[in-house]
Write a protein that holds these residues in place. Structure first.
Motif, PDB file in Angstrom:
ATOM      1  N   TYR A  16       1.047  -1.619  -0.055  1.00  0.00           N
ATOM      2  CA  TYR A  16      -0.196  -0.125   0.349  1.00  0.00           C
ATOM      3  C   TYR A  16       0.838   1.245  -0.260  1.00  0.00           C
ATOM      4  O   TYR A  16       1.618   1.675   1.106  1.00  0.00           O
ATOM      5  CB  TYR A  16      -0.833   0.254   1.198  1.00  0.00           C
ATOM      6  CG  TYR A  16      -2.141  -1.205   1.508  1.00  0.00           C
ATOM      7  CD1 TYR A  16      -3.125  -1.205   0.798  1.00  0.00           C
ATOM      8  CD2 TYR A  16      -1.393  -2.473   1.779  1.00  0.00           C
ATOM      9  CE1 TYR A  16      -4.173  -2.131   0.720  1.00  0.00           C
ATOM     10  CE2 TYR A  16      -2.298  -3.444   1.639  1.00  0.00           C
ATOM     11  CZ  TYR A  16      -3.187  -2.879   0.817  1.00  0.00           C
ATOM     12  OH  TYR A  16      -4.757  -4.732   1.325  1.00  0.00           O
ATOM     13  N   ASP A  17       0.841   1.795  -0.507  1.00  0.00           N
ATOM     14  CA  ASP A  17       1.382   2.832  -0.940  1.00  0.00           C
ATOM     15  C   ASP A  17       1.460   4.259  -0.835  1.00  0.00           C
ATOM     16  O   ASP A  17      -0.577   4.672  -1.086  1.00  0.00           O
ATOM     17  CB  ASP A  17       1.820   3.354  -2.384  1.00  0.00           C
ATOM     18  CG  ASP A  17       2.974   4.396  -2.944  1.00  0.00           C
ATOM     19  OD1 ASP A  17       3.587   5.237  -2.041  1.00  0.00           O
ATOM     20  OD2 ASP A  17       3.268   4.346  -4.128  1.00  0.00           O
ATOM     21  N   ARG A  53       5.401   8.240   0.395  1.00  0.00           N
ATOM     22  CA  ARG A  53       6.404   8.556   0.966  1.00  0.00           C
ATOM     23  C   ARG A  53       7.311   7.043   2.137  1.00  0.00           C
ATOM     24  O   ARG A  53       8.599   7.360   2.498  1.00  0.00           O
ATOM     25  CB  ARG A  53       6.656   9.482   2.128  1.00  0.00           C
ATOM     26  CG  ARG A  53       6.815  10.608   1.667  1.00  0.00           C
ATOM     27  CD  ARG A  53       6.436  12.662   2.913  1.00  0.00           C
ATOM     28  NE  ARG A  53       7.804  12.568   3.846  1.00  0.00           N
ATOM     29  CZ  ARG A  53       7.859  12.647   4.792  1.00  0.00           C
ATOM     30  NH1 ARG A  53       7.039  13.652   5.419  1.00  0.00           N
ATOM     31  NH2 ARG A  53       9.122  13.532   5.476  1.00  0.00           N
ATOM     32  N   ALA A  54       6.464   6.097   2.166  1.00  0.00           N
ATOM     33  CA  ALA A  54       6.996   5.181   2.497  1.00  0.00           C
ATOM     34  C   ALA A  54       5.478   4.219   1.793  1.00  0.00           C
ATOM     35  O   ALA A  54       4.506   3.963   1.685  1.00  0.00           O
ATOM     36  CB  ALA A  54       6.456   5.358   4.219  1.00  0.00           C
ATOM     37  N   THR A  55       5.960   2.794   1.997  1.00  0.00           N
ATOM     38  CA  THR A  55       4.896   1.446   1.586  1.00  0.00           C
ATOM     39  C   THR A  55       4.388   0.850   2.877  1.00  0.00           C
ATOM     40  O   THR A  55       5.497   0.934   3.279  1.00  0.00           O
ATOM     41  CB  THR A  55       5.081   0.444   0.303  1.00  0.00           C
ATOM     42  OG1 THR A  55       6.436   0.208   0.569  1.00  0.00           O
ATOM     43  CG2 THR A  55       5.440   1.877  -1.408  1.00  0.00           C
ATOM     44  N   LEU A  56       3.649   0.011   2.494  1.00  0.00           N
ATOM     45  CA  LEU A  56       3.590  -0.478   4.061  1.00  0.00           C
ATOM     46  C   LEU A  56       2.756  -2.171   3.711  1.00  0.00           C
ATOM     47  O   LEU A  56       1.503  -1.656   2.515  1.00  0.00           O
ATOM     48  CB  LEU A  56       2.157   0.197   4.679  1.00  0.00           C
ATOM     49  CG  LEU A  56       2.098  -0.791   6.096  1.00  0.00           C
ATOM     50  CD1 LEU A  56       1.089   0.469   7.070  1.00  0.00           C
ATOM     51  CD2 LEU A  56       0.384  -1.576   5.920  1.00  0.00           C
ATOM     52  N   THR A  57       3.145  -2.915   3.704  1.00  0.00           N
ATOM     53  CA  THR A  57       2.914  -4.282   3.370  1.00  0.00           C
ATOM     54  C   THR A  57       2.669  -5.269   3.779  1.00  0.00           C
ATOM     55  O   THR A  57       3.443  -5.560   5.277  1.00  0.00           O
ATOM     56  CB  THR A  57       4.441  -5.197   2.765  1.00  0.00           C
ATOM     57  OG1 THR A  57       4.384  -4.203   1.353  1.00  0.00           O
ATOM     58  CG2 THR A  57       3.766  -6.185   1.359  1.00  0.00           C
ATOM     59  N   PRO A  58       1.465  -6.110   4.486  1.00  0.00           N
ATOM     60  CA  PRO A  58       0.833  -7.343   5.625  1.00  0.00           C
ATOM     61  C   PRO A  58       1.950  -7.791   4.522  1.00  0.00           C
ATOM     62  O   PRO A  58       1.867  -8.580   3.674  1.00  0.00           O
ATOM     63  CB  PRO A  58      -0.264  -6.885   5.317  1.00  0.00           C
ATOM     64  CG  PRO A  58      -0.833  -5.778   4.275  1.00  0.00           C
ATOM     65  CD  PRO A  58       0.461  -5.966   3.601  1.00  0.00           C
ATOM     66  N   LEU A  59       2.371  -8.688   5.724  1.00  0.00           N
ATOM     67  CA  LEU A  59       2.966 -10.239   5.352  1.00  0.00           C
ATOM     68  C   LEU A  59       2.609 -11.094   6.823  1.00  0.00           C
ATOM     69  O   LEU A  59       2.023 -11.034   7.674  1.00  0.00           O
ATOM     70  CB  LEU A  59       4.445 -10.051   5.989  1.00  0.00           C
ATOM     71  CG  LEU A  59       5.064  -9.246   4.330  1.00  0.00           C
ATOM     72  CD1 LEU A  59       6.709  -8.667   4.913  1.00  0.00           C
ATOM     73  CD2 LEU A  59       4.956  -8.900   2.703  1.00  0.00           C
ATOM     74  N   PRO A  60       2.495 -12.400   6.153  1.00  0.00           N
ATOM     75  CA  PRO A  60       1.764 -13.466   7.369  1.00  0.00           C
ATOM     76  C   PRO A  60       2.324 -13.506   8.590  1.00  0.00           C
ATOM     77  O   PRO A  60       3.800 -13.701   7.881  1.00  0.00           O
ATOM     78  CB  PRO A  60       2.117 -15.033   6.434  1.00  0.00           C
ATOM     79  CG  PRO A  60       1.927 -13.949   4.721  1.00  0.00           C
ATOM     80  CD  PRO A  60       2.797 -13.068   5.001  1.00  0.00           C
ATOM     81  N   ALA A  61       2.254 -14.270   9.814  1.00  0.00           N
ATOM     82  CA  ALA A  61       2.756 -14.499  10.605  1.00  0.00           C
ATOM     83  C   ALA A  61       2.403 -15.659  11.576  1.00  0.00           C
ATOM     84  O   ALA A  61       1.369 -16.233  10.841  1.00  0.00           O
ATOM     85  CB  ALA A  61       2.515 -12.680  11.837  1.00  0.00           C
ATOM     86  N   ASN A  62       3.126 -16.137  12.013  1.00  0.00           N
ATOM     87  CA  ASN A  62       2.020 -17.097  12.823  1.00  0.00           C
ATOM     88  C   ASN A  62       1.518 -16.592  14.691  1.00  0.00           C
ATOM     89  O   ASN A  62       2.026 -16.678  14.907  1.00  0.00           O
ATOM     90  CB  ASN A  62       3.690 -18.448  12.859  1.00  0.00           C
ATOM     91  CG  ASN A  62       4.289 -19.187  11.721  1.00  0.00           C
ATOM     92  OD1 ASN A  62       3.474 -18.809  11.083  1.00  0.00           O
ATOM     93  ND2 ASN A  62       5.870 -18.589  12.230  1.00  0.00           N
ATOM     94  N   HIS A  63       0.613 -16.922  14.128  1.00  0.00           N
ATOM     95  CA  HIS A  63      -0.689 -16.423  15.631  1.00  0.00           C
ATOM     96  C   HIS A  63      -1.475 -17.645  15.208  1.00  0.00           C
ATOM     97  O   HIS A  63      -1.437 -18.302  14.742  1.00  0.00           O
ATOM     98  CB  HIS A  63      -0.751 -15.087  15.354  1.00  0.00           C
ATOM     99  CG  HIS A  63      -0.995 -14.869  16.513  1.00  0.00           C
ATOM    100  ND1 HIS A  63      -0.081 -15.170  17.636  1.00  0.00           N
ATOM    101  CD2 HIS A  63      -1.618 -13.725  17.182  1.00  0.00           C
ATOM    102  CE1 HIS A  63      -0.713 -14.472  18.952  1.00  0.00           C
ATOM    103  NE2 HIS A  63      -1.793 -13.645  18.471  1.00  0.00           N
ATOM    104  N   SER A  64      -1.894 -17.511  16.632  1.00  0.00           N
ATOM    105  CA  SER A  64      -3.053 -18.617  16.707  1.00  0.00           C
ATOM    106  C   SER A  64      -4.591 -18.247  15.478  1.00  0.00           C
ATOM    107  O   SER A  64      -5.394 -19.455  15.337  1.00  0.00           O
ATOM    108  CB  SER A  64      -3.755 -18.396  18.182  1.00  0.00           C
ATOM    109  OG  SER A  64      -4.229 -17.219  18.270  1.00  0.00           O
ATOM    110  N   ILE A  65      -4.719 -16.848  15.156  1.00  0.00           N
ATOM    111  CA  ILE A  65      -5.735 -16.484  14.387  1.00  0.00           C
ATOM    112  C   ILE A  65      -5.126 -16.198  12.613  1.00  0.00           C
ATOM    113  O   ILE A  65      -2.992 -15.216  12.487  1.00  0.00           O
ATOM    114  CB  ILE A  65      -6.451 -15.755  14.353  1.00  0.00           C
ATOM    115  CG1 ILE A  65      -5.981 -14.607  15.103  1.00  0.00           C
ATOM    116  CG2 ILE A  65      -7.623 -16.578  15.823  1.00  0.00           C
ATOM    117  CD1 ILE A  65      -7.726 -13.486  15.553  1.00  0.00           C
TER     118      ILE A  65
END
Length: 261
Positions: free
Chosen positions: A136-137, A140-152
């Protein structure tokens, strides 16, 4: 003005001090407010845009403390109360000042739960499911959601401006594809919920595991966050800082910590 990433809260679900607890960590925090920890969240400040990452139950206090008077949008990393419980705090900002809804980026699996939990906010927040791997641009910066290892279903956030920063408050290690994406980041801010035994090894990390993750990513700096301080072995900030002093580039997060991007 430089882009900044500020930690609004750095504690796990109970916060530090907890109202019911008198352990050494909570005693220390009562004596010195700098050692207090509200529930985890952050704000990416790009000057003209301010992106809130997670809305903890302590959000009102956090925004007042940091003198933040406006928001551009909200990203929720996962649908656990300590990360979404403060969404209602933005209602009157939108109704009385902004006069148009905020976009609420949230996990695809949480859209219906959001609608059920906050029916009175349907004209305040517009839910938009984020997509893993999509950048997501914001100029001045981009933000990218990346998979994490969590319970949900949970995302960590990769922020890339002049510097790169990976923000993973709730995770047990990282999936292989995520580890590859964050390799060599300038700053890794990551889950270090437990001191001592990790009660939830499939959802969170201990201090030792967080330090190991920093090494695995070859991060320039590793900052430990989502600190319970009283799970499972209570520890003071001073004691914990002594324990990690031998690890170069590793430090503790504190509420209000600001990092330049």
């Amino acid at each position: 003005m430089a882009a900044t990433f500020k930690l609004l809260g750095t504690g796990a679900g109970p916060g530090v001090p907890s109202f019911y607890c008198n352990c050494i960590a909570c005693q220390e925090a009562r004596e010195n407010p700098h050692f207090s920890r509200t529930r985890s969240g952050a704000i990416l400040d790009l000057g003209e845009k301010k992106i809130l990452i997670d809305a903890s139950p302590d959000l009102r206090h956090q925004l007042l403390r940091e003198k933040i008077g406006e928001l551009s949008c909200i990203f929720v990393t996962h649908w656990h109360y300590d990360h979404f419980g403060g969404l209602g705090e933005v209602e009157f900002y939108v109704r009385l000042v902004r006069h148009e809804p905020l976009t609420l980026y949230l996990p695809p699996s949480a859209v219906e739960e959001y609608r059920a939990a906050f029916p009175h906010l349907q004209d305040v927040l517009v839910p938009e499911p984020w997509q893993f791997g999509r950048s997501y641009d914001f100029g001045r910066a981009t933000l990218t959601p990346l998979p994490a290892n969590h319970s949900i279903e949970t995302a960590g956030i990769l922020v890339v401006g002049k510097k790169s920063l990976a923000y993973f408050t709730d995770t047990c290690g990282l999936p292989a594809e995520t580890l590859q994406r964050v390799q060599g980041v300038d700053i890794l801010i990551c889950d270090a919920t437990f001191h001592g035994e990790n009660w939830y090894p499939h959802s969170h990390m201990s201090v030792e595991q967080a330090i190991a993750l920093g090494r695995a990513t070859e991060a320039g700096k590793t900052i430990l966050t989502h600190l319970a301080m009283h799970y499972s072995q209570a520890v003071t900030v001073r004691q914990l800082e002594q324990e990690i002093a031998s690890y170069p580039g590793v430090s503790l997060a504190f509420d209000g910590l600001e990092l330049e991007l």
